[in-house]
Design a protein around this motif. Structure first.
Motif, PDB file in Angstrom:
ATOM      1  N   LEU A   1      31.485  44.258  38.736  1.00 41.98           N
ATOM      2  CA  LEU A   1      32.291  44.577  37.561  1.00 41.98           C
ATOM      3  C   LEU A   1      31.438  45.299  36.527  1.00 41.98           C
ATOM      4  CD1 LEU A   1      34.103  41.142  37.049  1.00 41.98           C
ATOM      5  CD2 LEU A   1      35.037  43.199  38.135  1.00 41.98           C
ATOM      6  N   SER A   2      32.086  45.934  35.591  1.00 40.81           N
ATOM      7  CA  SER A   2      31.356  46.444  34.427  1.00 40.81           C
ATOM      8  C   SER A   2      30.966  45.234  33.584  1.00 40.81           C
ATOM      9  CB  SER A   2      32.244  47.385  33.610  1.00 40.81           C
ATOM     10  OG  SER A   2      33.314  46.653  33.015  1.00 40.81           O
ATOM     11  N   GLU A   3      30.005  45.394  32.699  1.00 43.06           N
ATOM     12  CA  GLU A   3      29.622  44.286  31.824  1.00 43.06           C
ATOM     13  C   GLU A   3      30.795  43.834  30.969  1.00 43.06           C
ATOM     14  OE1 GLU A   3      25.934  44.856  29.661  1.00 43.06           O
ATOM     15  OE2 GLU A   3      25.153  46.047  31.338  1.00 43.06           O
ATOM     16  N   GLU A   4      31.601  44.788  30.513  1.00 43.69           N
ATOM     17  CA  GLU A   4      32.765  44.459  29.681  1.00 43.69           C
ATOM     18  C   GLU A   4      33.790  43.645  30.468  1.00 43.69           C
ATOM     19  OE1 GLU A   4      36.321  46.650  27.132  1.00 43.69           O
ATOM     20  OE2 GLU A   4      34.849  47.882  28.180  1.00 43.69           O
ATOM     21  N   LYS A   5      34.118  44.101  31.676  1.00 42.54           N
ATOM     22  CA  LYS A   5      35.098  43.369  32.502  1.00 42.54           C
ATOM     23  C   LYS A   5      34.546  41.998  32.901  1.00 42.54           C
ATOM     24  CE  LYS A   5      38.518  46.325  32.951  1.00 42.54           C
ATOM     25  NZ  LYS A   5      39.896  46.029  32.564  1.00 42.54           N
ATOM     26  N   GLN A   6      33.255  41.931  33.189  1.00 45.41           N
ATOM     27  CA  GLN A   6      32.635  40.650  33.529  1.00 45.41           C
ATOM     28  C   GLN A   6      32.824  39.656  32.385  1.00 45.41           C
ATOM     29  OE1 GLN A   6      28.261  40.142  33.411  1.00 45.41           O
ATOM     30  NE2 GLN A   6      28.447  39.783  35.632  1.00 45.41           N
ATOM     31  N   SER A   7      32.579  40.109  31.178  1.00 45.38           N
ATOM     32  CA  SER A   7      32.742  39.261  29.997  1.00 45.38           C
ATOM     33  C   SER A   7      34.206  38.863  29.801  1.00 45.38           C
ATOM     34  CB  SER A   7      32.214  39.992  28.764  1.00 45.38           C
ATOM     35  OG  SER A   7      32.401  39.223  27.617  1.00 45.38           O
ATOM     36  N   ASP A   8      35.104  39.818  29.968  1.00 44.99           N
ATOM     37  CA  ASP A   8      36.535  39.546  29.791  1.00 44.99           C
ATOM     38  C   ASP A   8      37.034  38.498  30.784  1.00 44.99           C
ATOM     39  OD1 ASP A   8      36.560  41.495  27.798  1.00 44.99           O
ATOM     40  OD2 ASP A   8      37.561  43.011  29.044  1.00 44.99           O
ATOM     41  N   PHE A   9      36.730  38.695  32.067  1.00 46.74           N
ATOM     42  CA  PHE A   9      37.206  37.753  33.082  1.00 46.74           C
ATOM     43  C   PHE A   9      36.534  36.387  32.949  1.00 46.74           C
ATOM     44  CE2 PHE A   9      38.609  41.648  35.366  1.00 46.74           C
ATOM     45  CZ  PHE A   9      39.941  41.291  35.533  1.00 46.74           C
ATOM     46  N   SER A  10      35.263  36.370  32.578  1.00 48.04           N
ATOM     47  CA  SER A  10      34.565  35.096  32.377  1.00 48.04           C
ATOM     48  C   SER A  10      35.195  34.301  31.241  1.00 48.04           C
ATOM     49  CB  SER A  10      33.083  35.324  32.091  1.00 48.04           C
ATOM     50  OG  SER A  10      32.440  35.876  33.211  1.00 48.04           O
ATOM     51  N   ALA A  11      35.692  34.992  30.232  1.00 49.50           N
ATOM     52  CA  ALA A  11      36.337  34.327  29.100  1.00 49.50           C
ATOM     53  C   ALA A  11      37.694  33.738  29.488  1.00 49.50           C
ATOM     54  CB  ALA A  11      36.500  35.308  27.936  1.00 49.50           C
ATOM     55  N   VAL A  12      38.352  34.345  30.470  1.00 43.31           N
ATOM     56  CA  VAL A  12      39.669  33.892  30.918  1.00 43.31           C
ATOM     57  C   VAL A  12      39.570  32.622  31.760  1.00 43.31           C
ATOM     58  CG1 VAL A  12      41.609  34.496  32.438  1.00 43.31           C
ATOM     59  CG2 VAL A  12      40.712  36.178  30.836  1.00 43.31           C
ATOM     60  N   ASN A  13      38.544  32.559  32.619  1.00 45.91           N
ATOM     61  CA  ASN A  13      38.434  31.433  33.549  1.00 45.91           C
ATOM     62  C   ASN A  13      36.957  31.156  33.827  1.00 45.91           C
ATOM     63  OD1 ASN A  13      38.335  29.820  35.950  1.00 45.91           O
ATOM     64  ND2 ASN A  13      40.421  30.468  36.445  1.00 45.91           N
ATOM     65  N   PRO A  14      36.482  29.938  33.574  1.00 41.07           N
ATOM     66  CA  PRO A  14      35.069  29.623  33.799  1.00 41.07           C
ATOM     67  C   PRO A  14      34.658  29.652  35.275  1.00 41.07           C
ATOM     68  CG  PRO A  14      36.281  27.650  33.178  1.00 41.07           C
ATOM     69  CD  PRO A  14      37.227  28.806  33.028  1.00 41.07           C
ATOM     70  N   ALA A  15      35.606  29.781  36.192  1.00 42.39           N
ATOM     71  CA  ALA A  15      35.286  29.904  37.609  1.00 42.39           C
ATOM     72  C   ALA A  15      34.891  31.339  37.972  1.00 42.39           C
ATOM     73  CB  ALA A  15      36.466  29.454  38.465  1.00 42.39           C
ATOM     74  N   ILE A  16      34.874  32.213  36.966  1.00 42.36           N
ATOM     75  CA  ILE A  16      34.418  33.595  37.116  1.00 42.36           C
ATOM     76  C   ILE A  16      33.218  33.733  36.189  1.00 42.36           C
ATOM     77  CG2 ILE A  16      35.013  36.025  36.832  1.00 42.36           C
ATOM     78  CD1 ILE A  16      37.968  35.199  37.213  1.00 42.36           C
TER      79      ILE A  16
ATOM     80  N   LEU B   1      36.801  30.861  44.526  1.00 47.16           N
ATOM     81  CA  LEU B   1      38.168  31.101  44.990  1.00 47.16           C
ATOM     82  C   LEU B   1      39.089  29.906  44.807  1.00 47.16           C
ATOM     83  CD1 LEU B   1      37.519  33.233  48.180  1.00 47.16           C
ATOM     84  CD2 LEU B   1      38.170  34.005  45.901  1.00 47.16           C
ATOM     85  N   SER B   2      38.572  28.709  44.957  1.00 49.94           N
ATOM     86  CA  SER B   2      39.433  27.527  44.840  1.00 49.94           C
ATOM     87  C   SER B   2      39.894  27.275  43.414  1.00 49.94           C
ATOM     88  CB  SER B   2      38.699  26.289  45.361  1.00 49.94           C
ATOM     89  OG  SER B   2      37.582  25.996  44.546  1.00 49.94           O
TER      90      SER B   2
END
Length: 112
Positions: free
Chosen positions: A49-64, A81-82
């Motif tokens: 991912l881009s750094e921005e997308k990585q940060s965005d998705f990590s903020a949505v779900n701690p499993a990312i 995945l689970s």
């Protein structure tokens, strides 16, 4: 909760995706560039991912979350995945594909 079957179904629906071994993992590639791998032993995917997308998705779900080394600082991101639903997995896979794919292919997914 998602599985390897779901990961594969989504990733292989994207234009020009191939599946190849990558060390002890399975890789999903576009134009021979890896955008995702699957670690069967730990039932998780690693995506570019881009750094921005990585940060965005990590903020949505701690499993990312970023890989815990310099690869993580370059956008490589783990997805347990689970712990994610199919829609979130699809969204993060689209983002990873579009980072790696040529712009014209990314545009076919509404990104690019």
């Amino acid at each position: 909760m998602t599985t390897f079957t779901t990961l594969g179904k989504i990733a292989l629906s994207f234009p020009e995706v191939t599946v190849d071994p990558h060390f002890e993992k399975i890789s999903f590639r576009v134009k021979n560039k890896i955008f995702a791998t699957y670690d069967e032993k730990n039932a998780r995917a690693t995506l570019k991912l881009s750094e921005e997308k990585q940060s965005d998705f990590s903020a949505v779900n701690p499993a990312i979350y970023p890989v815990d080394n310099k690869w993580g600082q370059q956008g490589w991101t783990i997805v347990e995945l689970s712990e994610v639903d199919e829609q979130l997995l699809s969204d993060v896979l689209v983002a990873a594909y579009c980072i790696v794919a040529p712009k014209k292919l990314g545009e076919q997914l509404g990104e690019g």
